[in-house]
Motif scaffolding. Sequence first.
Motif, mmCIF file in Angstrom:
data_model
loop_
_atom_site.group_PDB
_atom_site.id
_atom_site.type_symbol
_atom_site.label_atom_id
_atom_site.label_comp_id
_atom_site.label_asym_id
_atom_site.label_seq_id
_atom_site.Cartn_x
_atom_site.Cartn_y
_atom_site.Cartn_z
ATOM 1 N N UNK A 294 53.815 11.167 1.953
ATOM 2 C CA UNK A 294 52.949 11.006 3.118
ATOM 3 C C UNK A 294 52.805 9.529 3.435
ATOM 4 N N UNK A 295 52.456 9.274 4.662
ATOM 5 C CA UNK A 295 52.263 7.909 5.131
ATOM 6 C C UNK A 295 52.537 7.857 6.619
ATOM 7 N N UNK A 296 52.079 6.808 7.269
ATOM 8 C CA UNK A 296 52.275 6.706 8.717
ATOM 9 C C UNK A 296 53.744 6.500 9.072
ATOM 10 N N UNK A 297 54.052 6.669 10.352
ATOM 11 C CA UNK A 297 55.406 6.383 10.824
ATOM 12 C C UNK A 297 55.795 4.971 10.402
ATOM 13 N N UNK A 298 57.000 4.830 9.898
ATOM 14 C CA UNK A 298 57.491 3.513 9.498
ATOM 15 C C UNK A 298 57.019 3.053 8.138
ATOM 16 N N UNK A 299 56.334 3.912 7.385
ATOM 17 C CA UNK A 299 55.811 3.506 6.082
ATOM 18 C C UNK A 299 56.905 3.336 5.043
ATOM 19 N N UNK A 300 57.994 4.087 5.168
ATOM 20 C CA UNK A 300 59.074 3.988 4.192
ATOM 21 C C UNK A 300 59.395 5.301 3.503
ATOM 22 N N UNK A 301 58.970 6.416 4.084
ATOM 23 C CA UNK A 301 59.236 7.731 3.475
ATOM 24 C C UNK A 301 60.735 8.007 3.384
ATOM 25 N N UNK A 302 61.460 7.756 4.455
ATOM 26 C CA UNK A 302 62.901 8.017 4.439
ATOM 27 C C UNK A 302 63.615 7.013 3.541
ATOM 28 N N UNK B 41 53.113 11.566 -3.218
ATOM 29 C CA UNK B 41 53.422 10.147 -3.093
ATOM 30 C C UNK B 41 52.960 9.684 -1.719
ATOM 31 N N UNK B 42 51.935 8.860 -1.711
ATOM 32 C CA UNK B 42 51.405 8.301 -0.470
ATOM 33 C C UNK B 42 51.871 6.859 -0.319
ATOM 34 N N UNK B 43 52.386 6.536 0.851
ATOM 35 C CA UNK B 43 52.903 5.196 1.111
ATOM 36 C C UNK B 43 52.078 4.572 2.228
ATOM 37 N N UNK B 44 51.579 3.378 1.972
ATOM 38 C CA UNK B 44 50.822 2.679 3.013
ATOM 39 C C UNK B 44 51.368 1.269 3.167
ATOM 40 N N UNK B 45 51.113 0.749 4.332
ATOM 41 C CA UNK B 45 51.515 -0.614 4.670
ATOM 42 C C UNK B 45 50.263 -1.430 4.884
ATOM 43 N N UNK B 46 50.105 -2.499 4.115
ATOM 44 C CA UNK B 46 48.978 -3.377 4.434
ATOM 45 C C UNK B 46 49.111 -3.863 5.871
ATOM 46 N N UNK B 47 48.010 -4.136 6.494
ATOM 47 C CA UNK B 47 48.020 -4.538 7.898
ATOM 48 C C UNK B 47 48.934 -5.729 8.117
ATOM 49 N N UNK C 186 59.840 -4.706 7.642
ATOM 50 C CA UNK C 186 59.841 -5.510 6.426
ATOM 51 C C UNK C 186 58.435 -5.559 5.840
ATOM 52 N N UNK C 187 58.363 -5.970 4.599
ATOM 53 C CA UNK C 187 57.068 -6.190 3.974
ATOM 54 C C UNK C 187 56.764 -5.177 2.890
ATOM 55 N N UNK C 188 55.799 -5.544 2.078
ATOM 56 C CA UNK C 188 55.410 -4.731 0.929
ATOM 57 C C UNK C 188 54.753 -3.429 1.358
ATOM 58 N N UNK C 189 54.951 -2.433 0.520
ATOM 59 C CA UNK C 189 54.303 -1.130 0.692
ATOM 60 C C UNK C 189 53.511 -0.841 -0.568
ATOM 61 N N UNK C 190 52.398 -0.187 -0.391
ATOM 62 C CA UNK C 190 51.596 0.256 -1.527
ATOM 63 C C UNK C 190 51.890 1.737 -1.703
ATOM 64 N N UNK C 191 52.386 2.112 -2.870
ATOM 65 C CA UNK C 191 52.775 3.490 -3.149
ATOM 66 C C UNK C 191 51.813 4.061 -4.183
ATOM 67 N N UNK C 192 51.137 5.129 -3.809
ATOM 68 C CA UNK C 192 50.202 5.792 -4.709
ATOM 69 C C UNK C 192 50.812 7.121 -5.120
ATOM 70 N N UNK C 193 51.031 7.272 -6.421
ATOM 71 C CA UNK C 193 51.676 8.466 -6.967
ATOM 72 C C UNK C 193 50.627 9.270 -7.717
ATOM 73 N N UNK C 194 50.403 10.497 -7.252
ATOM 74 C CA UNK C 194 49.364 11.346 -7.829
ATOM 75 C C UNK C 194 49.978 12.618 -8.398
ATOM 76 N N UNK C 195 49.901 12.781 -9.727
ATOM 77 C CA UNK C 195 50.407 14.017 -10.323
ATOM 78 C C UNK C 195 49.401 15.142 -10.124
#
Length: 187
Positions: free
Chosen positions: A35-43, A146-152, A164-173
Amino acid sequence: MTTPLTITAATTESMRELGAAVASITTGGDVILLSGPLGAGKTTFAQGFGRGLGIDGPIVSPTFTIARELDGRFADGSPAHLIHVDAYRLGGTAYAPGQNSVDRLLDELESLGLDEELGEPGEHTVILMEWGEQMAAALAPERLEIGISRPSAHDDSGVAPTSDGARIVTITPCGGDWDSRLTALPR
């Protein structure tokens, strides 16, 4: 559900490496939700996941095809059948009287022939679903979220945000033996 693991993917390649690392701990029957917004890096994550399964074909977003099926190998060498689903376009606004959104999504999956595979993946099948968080509980009580977010990316520079830029990936089992398998991931 246990404590989520948070990882920073600083580059596109580090996102692919994380995808490959997660693929290295998957087994048949696993369901992984991105999960994550468009362009977060899911693909991008999915491309690394495919690489980790040794899939030769291109991994592209299945937005318009809804699902793509590809074959590779798990880390132990056994055959892997990846079903890469993009649920973004599922769950339209036309509901039958009394039908809730999860039932609508399940009906759509059934009409596509994906309900059984997603409900109970075979011993060599792994499901990687983008935009699947709205049906997570209905599909798989045991899963990896797996949630992917982009800092502003907004600042005063006037430069438009890029991919470009860092992504914060939260992995929840969620259930199963995911807690123990996650210990193998690089931190």
